[in-house]
Write a protein that holds these residues in place. Structure first.
Motif, PDB file in Angstrom:
ATOM      1  N   ASP A 128       0.817  -1.219   0.000  1.00  0.00           N
ATOM      2  CA  ASP A 128       0.000   0.000   0.000  1.00  0.00           C
ATOM      3  C   ASP A 128       0.851   1.269   0.000  1.00  0.00           C
ATOM      4  N   GLY A 129       1.995   1.213  -0.705  1.00  0.00           N
ATOM      5  CA  GLY A 129       2.825   2.407  -0.847  1.00  0.00           C
ATOM      6  C   GLY A 129       3.555   2.823   0.411  1.00  0.00           C
ATOM      7  N   ARG A 130       3.826   1.866   1.314  1.00  0.00           N
ATOM      8  CA  ARG A 130       4.503   2.218   2.568  1.00  0.00           C
ATOM      9  C   ARG A 130       5.337   1.054   3.076  1.00  0.00           C
ATOM     10  N   MET A 131       6.175   1.326   4.058  1.00  0.00           N
ATOM     11  CA  MET A 131       6.924   0.297   4.769  1.00  0.00           C
ATOM     12  C   MET A 131       6.587   0.391   6.253  1.00  0.00           C
ATOM     13  N   ARG A 132       6.203  -0.722   6.845  1.00  0.00           N
ATOM     14  CA  ARG A 132       5.917  -0.792   8.279  1.00  0.00           C
ATOM     15  C   ARG A 132       7.034  -1.568   8.960  1.00  0.00           C
ATOM     16  N   VAL A 133       7.644  -0.999   9.970  1.00  0.00           N
ATOM     17  CA  VAL A 133       8.728  -1.638  10.728  1.00  0.00           C
ATOM     18  C   VAL A 133       8.277  -1.879  12.156  1.00  0.00           C
ATOM     19  N   ARG A 134       8.485  -3.118  12.628  1.00  0.00           N
ATOM     20  CA  ARG A 134       8.172  -3.470  14.011  1.00  0.00           C
ATOM     21  C   ARG A 134       9.444  -3.950  14.699  1.00  0.00           C
ATOM     22  N   ARG A 135       9.387  -4.004  16.025  1.00  0.00           N
ATOM     23  CA  ARG A 135      10.547  -4.454  16.788  1.00  0.00           C
ATOM     24  C   ARG A 135      10.913  -5.891  16.404  1.00  0.00           C
ATOM     25  N   SER A 136      12.225  -6.150  16.309  1.00  0.00           N
ATOM     26  CA  SER A 136      12.705  -7.462  15.882  1.00  0.00           C
ATOM     27  C   SER A 136      14.078  -7.724  16.484  1.00  0.00           C
ATOM     28  N   ALA A 137      14.677  -8.834  16.062  1.00  0.00           N
ATOM     29  CA  ALA A 137      16.014  -9.197  16.551  1.00  0.00           C
ATOM     30  C   ALA A 137      17.037  -8.115  16.235  1.00  0.00           C
ATOM     31  N   ALA A 138      16.859  -7.442  15.107  1.00  0.00           N
ATOM     32  CA  ALA A 138      17.786  -6.362  14.736  1.00  0.00           C
ATOM     33  C   ALA A 138      17.766  -5.239  15.769  1.00  0.00           C
ATOM     34  N   HIS A 139      16.605  -4.960  16.333  1.00  0.00           N
ATOM     35  CA  HIS A 139      16.517  -3.962  17.405  1.00  0.00           C
ATOM     36  C   HIS A 139      17.245  -4.460  18.660  1.00  0.00           C
ATOM     37  N   ASP A 140      17.090  -5.748  18.958  1.00  0.00           N
ATOM     38  CA  ASP A 140      17.767  -6.311  20.127  1.00  0.00           C
ATOM     39  C   ASP A 140      19.283  -6.156  20.009  1.00  0.00           C
ATOM     40  N   ASP A 141      19.801  -6.334  18.781  1.00  0.00           N
ATOM     41  CA  ASP A 141      21.247  -6.227  18.547  1.00  0.00           C
ATOM     42  C   ASP A 141      21.731  -4.785  18.481  1.00  0.00           C
ATOM     43  N   GLY A 142      20.827  -3.851  18.164  1.00  0.00           N
ATOM     44  CA  GLY A 142      21.247  -2.482  17.897  1.00  0.00           C
ATOM     45  C   GLY A 142      21.768  -2.327  16.481  1.00  0.00           C
ATOM     46  N   ALA A 143      21.121  -3.024  15.531  1.00  0.00           N
ATOM     47  CA  ALA A 143      21.556  -3.023  14.131  1.00  0.00           C
ATOM     48  C   ALA A 143      21.129  -1.735  13.428  1.00  0.00           C
ATOM     49  N   TRP A 144      21.390  -1.676  12.123  1.00  0.00           N
ATOM     50  CA  TRP A 144      21.149  -0.464  11.337  1.00  0.00           C
ATOM     51  C   TRP A 144      19.746   0.106  11.514  1.00  0.00           C
ATOM     52  N   ILE A 145      18.728  -0.766  11.573  1.00  0.00           N
ATOM     53  CA  ILE A 145      17.355  -0.283  11.592  1.00  0.00           C
ATOM     54  C   ILE A 145      17.069   0.598  12.810  1.00  0.00           C
ATOM     55  N   THR A 146      17.860   0.444  13.879  1.00  0.00           N
ATOM     56  CA  THR A 146      17.648   1.274  15.075  1.00  0.00           C
ATOM     57  C   THR A 146      18.060   2.725  14.849  1.00  0.00           C
ATOM     58  N   LEU A 147      18.754   2.987  13.750  1.00  0.00           N
ATOM     59  CA  LEU A 147      19.154   4.352  13.410  1.00  0.00           C
ATOM     60  C   LEU A 147      18.100   5.053  12.552  1.00  0.00           C
ATOM     61  N   CYS A 148      16.983   4.361  12.310  1.00  0.00           N
ATOM     62  CA  CYS A 148      15.875   4.910  11.526  1.00  0.00           C
ATOM     63  C   CYS A 148      14.611   4.943  12.380  1.00  0.00           C
ATOM     64  N   GLY A 149      13.721   5.850  12.049  1.00  0.00           N
ATOM     65  CA  GLY A 149      12.462   5.955  12.783  1.00  0.00           C
ATOM     66  C   GLY A 149      12.018   7.398  12.868  1.00  0.00           C
ATOM     67  N   PRO A 150      11.013   7.694  13.689  1.00  0.00           N
ATOM     68  CA  PRO A 150      10.537   9.073  13.823  1.00  0.00           C
ATOM     69  C   PRO A 150      11.673  10.018  14.224  1.00  0.00           C
TER      70      PRO A 150
END
Length: 414
Positions: free
Chosen positions: A323-345
């Motif tokens: 639907d023209g968007r990306m939804r991100v939820r908490r995952s193992a990458a958040h637990d590790d402090g991976a790249w995705i934790t540098l993105c968000g509001p």
């Protein structure tokens, strides 16, 4: 009885076998560019000497972990020269052609490699001999051994010659021996290795390769002069693509660990790591988009993002597209402090770099919380400028490097 959940289906499975054979070398090269992005900001903040130490700790923490993962995935686990050389062919530290490793095998325990083309060397030579020596001596000595220890702790990688080049156009760019001998002192992993081994990324499970799929399913058997991506099955290439993305995630986690030891506070750590990701994200998006001939506009941005190492492998990073968007939820990458934790509001830099690389008239908009958010794309009347972080990475020859067709031949001991 507890039923073990199946691995999350790979996002790369949506690509054709031919598309994957084009994309996997791109992903390996993108992994090499992590340092072209990150180390510039380490020099700015900590100076050249500390940058060298960060690089040593970074690669020594991640390389043995992901090397063993690829060995297991493609069934070439062993303790010999063949295993070490196969591992280098599938390592983001040695992307094909840009880091043009050539191999000589004397027997199972003795061999050599040389680089006909070292893109990393060509990047740093204009910076002067101190930077060349730092990369080709200070960094390479411990990190080559750290990579070899994943296969055999009795392996030694030693130079025959290496830069600074004399004469200035000397070729091959460097030449090394690899010897495995019981009399060699045993190499042990550096301290960061144990920390990276404990991350969720290190043990993340991916789907097995289907041996019935058309094409090669593993790299058992002969060592080839070049890894022939087109010879591998769709299933194998999907697994390799996910493994290469995990290599990048692990290298970033090791980078964070090294920078954290030197950062004055959490704000400085986040700033440096965000700049590293932003520069890489934009260049990676440009290369992925071009390699796969993806469409422009919002559709092209979201499809590029779906295949971007920032959000892969699937499951490790919980990202949903539609639907023209990306939804991100908490995952193992958040637990590790991976790249995705540098993105968000409030943290759109890397995602905006991806969007701008495809369509400078698209602006990233994010709503939600730090670990549950949705990204959409709005229209910008004025074209958005490429970020300074992306421009820094484009100084590297790897940003515009073009792969050429290669014939892969077996390396046989005569």
């Amino acid at each position: 009885m507890t039923v073990k959940p199946s691995p999350t289906p790979s996002r790369f499975a949506s690509l054709s076998r031919e598309e994957l054979a084009n994309l996997v070398p791109e992903l390996l090269l993108i992994g090499q560019l992590i340092d072209r992005s990150g180390m510039a900001w380490c020099i700015v903040n900590f100076g050249r000497e500390e940058m060298l130490q960060i690089a040593i700790e970074e690669w020594s923490g991640a390389s043995p972990v992901y090397t063993r993962r690829m060995q297991k995935a493609l069934k070439y686990e062993g303790t010999d020269i063949y295993t070490i050389f196969k591992g280098l062919q599938l390592d983001i530290g040695a992307p094909p052609q840009f880091m043009d490793f050539r191999y000589i095998v004397h027997d199972r325990w003795h061999g050599e490699f040389y680089l006909d083309h070292c893109g990393a060397l060509l990047d740093v030579e204009p910076m002067g001999e101190d930077y060349v020596t730092g990369m080709c001596h200070d960094i390479e000595d411990p990190t080559f051994d750290a990579t070899a220890v994943a296969t055999n702790p009795k392996a030694q990688v030693r130079p025959i010659h290496r830069p600074p080049r004399t004469p200035a156009d000397r070729s091959p760019h460097c030449h090394w021996t690899v010897n495995i001998d019981e009399d060699n002192p045993e190499v042990t992993g550096l301290p960061p290795l144990a920390i990276i081994e404990a991350t969720r990324a290190a043990s993340w499970e991916l789907a097995d390769i289907d041996p019935a799929d058309e094409g090669r399913a593993d790299y058992s058997g002969e060592l080839l002069s070049d890894f022939d991506f087109a010879a591998y099955s769709h299933s194998a290439l999907v697994r390799i693509a996910d493994e290469v993305c995990l290599q990048m995630q692990l290298l970033h986690l090791s980078f964070v660990l090294a920078v954290q030891l030197r950062a004055a506070d959490a704000a400085q750590l986040t700033e440096i790591c965000t700049k590293q990701l932003t520069g890489l994200a934009g260049v990676a998006a440009e290369r992925i988009h071009r390699a796969l001939r993806l469409p422009g506009g919002a559709e092209g941005v979201l499809r590029t993002l779906e295949l971007h190492p920032l959000v892969n492998p699937a499951g490790y990073v919980d990202a949903e597209f539609g639907d023209g968007r990306m939804r991100v939820r908490r995952s193992a990458a958040h637990d590790d402090g991976a790249w995705i934790t540098l993105c968000g509001p409030g943290h759109t830099e890397a995602l905006q770099a991806i969007a701008t690389a495809i369509d400078p008239h698209l602006a990233v908009e994010i709503d939600g919380t730090a670990d549950d958010w949705t990204m959409t794309l709005g229209h910008s009347e004025r074209p958005l400028r490429e970020s300074g972080e992306v421009a820094v990475v484009k100084v590297s020859g790897g940003a515009a490097f073009v792969f050429a067709p290669r014939e892969s031949l077996p390396l046989t001991v005569l």
